[in-house]
Design an enzyme around this catalytic site. Structure first.
Site, mmCIF file in Angstrom:
data_model
loop_
_atom_site.group_PDB
_atom_site.id
_atom_site.type_symbol
_atom_site.label_atom_id
_atom_site.label_comp_id
_atom_site.label_asym_id
_atom_site.label_seq_id
_atom_site.Cartn_x
_atom_site.Cartn_y
_atom_site.Cartn_z
ATOM 1 N N CYS A 105 16.386 37.111 -8.526
ATOM 2 C CA CYS A 105 15.199 36.999 -7.670
ATOM 3 C C CYS A 105 15.061 35.580 -7.141
ATOM 4 C CB CYS A 105 13.947 37.385 -8.467
ATOM 5 S SG CYS A 105 12.413 37.198 -7.537
ATOM 6 N N LYS A 122 -0.502 52.871 5.481
ATOM 7 C CA LYS A 122 -0.072 53.165 4.110
ATOM 8 C C LYS A 122 -0.658 54.486 3.640
ATOM 9 C CE LYS A 122 -2.327 52.474 0.572
ATOM 10 N NZ LYS A 122 -3.206 52.025 -0.536
ATOM 11 N N CYS A 142 8.004 36.662 -15.095
ATOM 12 C CA CYS A 142 9.416 36.483 -14.745
ATOM 13 C C CYS A 142 10.295 36.393 -15.991
ATOM 14 C CB CYS A 142 9.596 35.233 -13.891
ATOM 15 S SG CYS A 142 8.782 35.326 -12.274
#
Length: 343
Positions: free
Chosen positions: A337, A251, A328
């Site tokens: 999702c 990364k 959410c």
């Protein structure tokens, strides 16, 4: 007799597919025009017409009907892509339009000294990425400010003793120590696991926090020495060379290539990108590590999105798609999702 001889020679020449005729005496004549060739073909039998028809049928039927055989070209099946991923991505862009997440102000591209030389800037980018491992952006930015105040260069780091360097980068950590082991709520933490390992190796008397700082300092010193010896104080310009440096992972390497060198070498995947990609089912199968997620994403995500996706998902993970108790109810992707279904 002469005429008959000419016709015999012409027929043989056409059967060989030359497209030419011979004059009496063996001299070559100009190629037949299309009309003349058709007329000549009607006068005498020639197998050329059959062979051309067979080739034409072979190619047309084998490729269009998908039959296998010699010379047939197979059609490549389209690569796998997640369902609704473009809508999901557009929604994330909308939610991230404010650019007000910690990564937007304190990420690696904001931690270097813009007045320094390009070589020093690249070194500072790499160092900030090394400090950011398992560390919040706010903590990394604070450590970078303290280092820059002393003149953050390859030479200055090599001249700084380990104790002073550890003090400057405190409280940058090296392990994630606040989360219980997956699947074992309230169980052994990362801190306890590493503490046990240190004790088993004769590390009694040294706190894990000290061990964490010592590891970070060691990697920074080792990598900086290598940069001075092998790269003239600059950082490598390839992922392979970057990941070979102590304390530098994939990364960090891909982000260093993008920020320091302006080259998109791959997708930089951290814990945020790894978590969100799995929640959205952006991997064909569930992945168990950021590196596995990187490979899965690079198989289908268009390359023009590789640079954008890290900062976009990291900020989304810092503000909305949190590791624990994600928001959410405020997410535009709730209906799209898979992880949010049933909440």
């Amino acid at each position: 007799m002469n005429a008959a001889g000419v016709r015999m020679v012409v027929t043989r020449a056409r059967s060989q597919g030359t497209g030419t005729s011979l004059r009496p005496g063996g001299e070559k004549a100009a190629p037949l025009r299309s009309g003349e060739a058709a007329a000549e073909g009607r006068k005498s039998y020639s197998p050329v017409k059959r062979r051309r028809k067979a080739r034409r049928l072979s190619v047309a039927y084998e490729t269009s009907e998908g039959e296998e055989g010699e010379g047939a070209e197979r059609l490549q099946a389209p690569s796998w892509q997640p369902q609704d991923w473009r809508r999901q991505l557009d929604n994330i862009r909308t939610m991230r339009s404010g650019k007000d997440a910690p990564v937007d102000q304190l990420g690696a591209e904001h931690c270097f000294d813009p007045s320094a030389s390009p070589k020093v800037q690249r070194y500072q980018v790499l160092l900030s990425l090394m400090l950011s491992s398992q560390t919040k952006d706010q903590v990394t930015a604070g450590a970078m400010q303290r280092l820059r105040a002393r003149g953050l260069t390859v030479d200055s780091i090599l001249q700084t003793d380990d104790s002073t360097l550890g003090t400057l980068i405190y409280p940058v950590g090296f392990w994630r120590v606040s989360q219980p082991v997956a699947g074992r709520p309230g169980g052994t933490t990362g801190l306890q696991k590493v503490s046990r390992k240190l004790n088993s190796c004769g590390g009694r008397g040294q706190s894990l926090e000290q061990a964490s700082l010592a590891s970070k300092v060691k990697y920074i010193k080792q990598t900086t020495a290598i940069l001075q010896q092998r790269y003239g104080g600059d950082i490598p310009a390839s992922v392979a060379e970057l990941v070979a440096l102590p304390g530098v992972g994939p990364k960090m390497a891909h982000l260093a290539m993008a920020v320091a060198w302006g080259t998109v070498s791959g997708i930089a995947v951290d814990t945020h990108v790894h978590r969100i990609a799995n929640r959205l089912r952006w991997t064909k199968e569930a992945t168990r590590s950021p590196e596995e997620t990187r490979r899965a994403l690079e198989e289908w995500l268009p390359r023009e999105l590789w640079r954008e996706i890290n900062g976009l998902l990291v900020g989304f993970g810092q503000q909305t798609c949190l590791p624990v108790r994600p928001h959410c109810h405020a997410c535009l992707n709730r209906a799209l999702c898979p992880a949010a279904q049933g909440l």
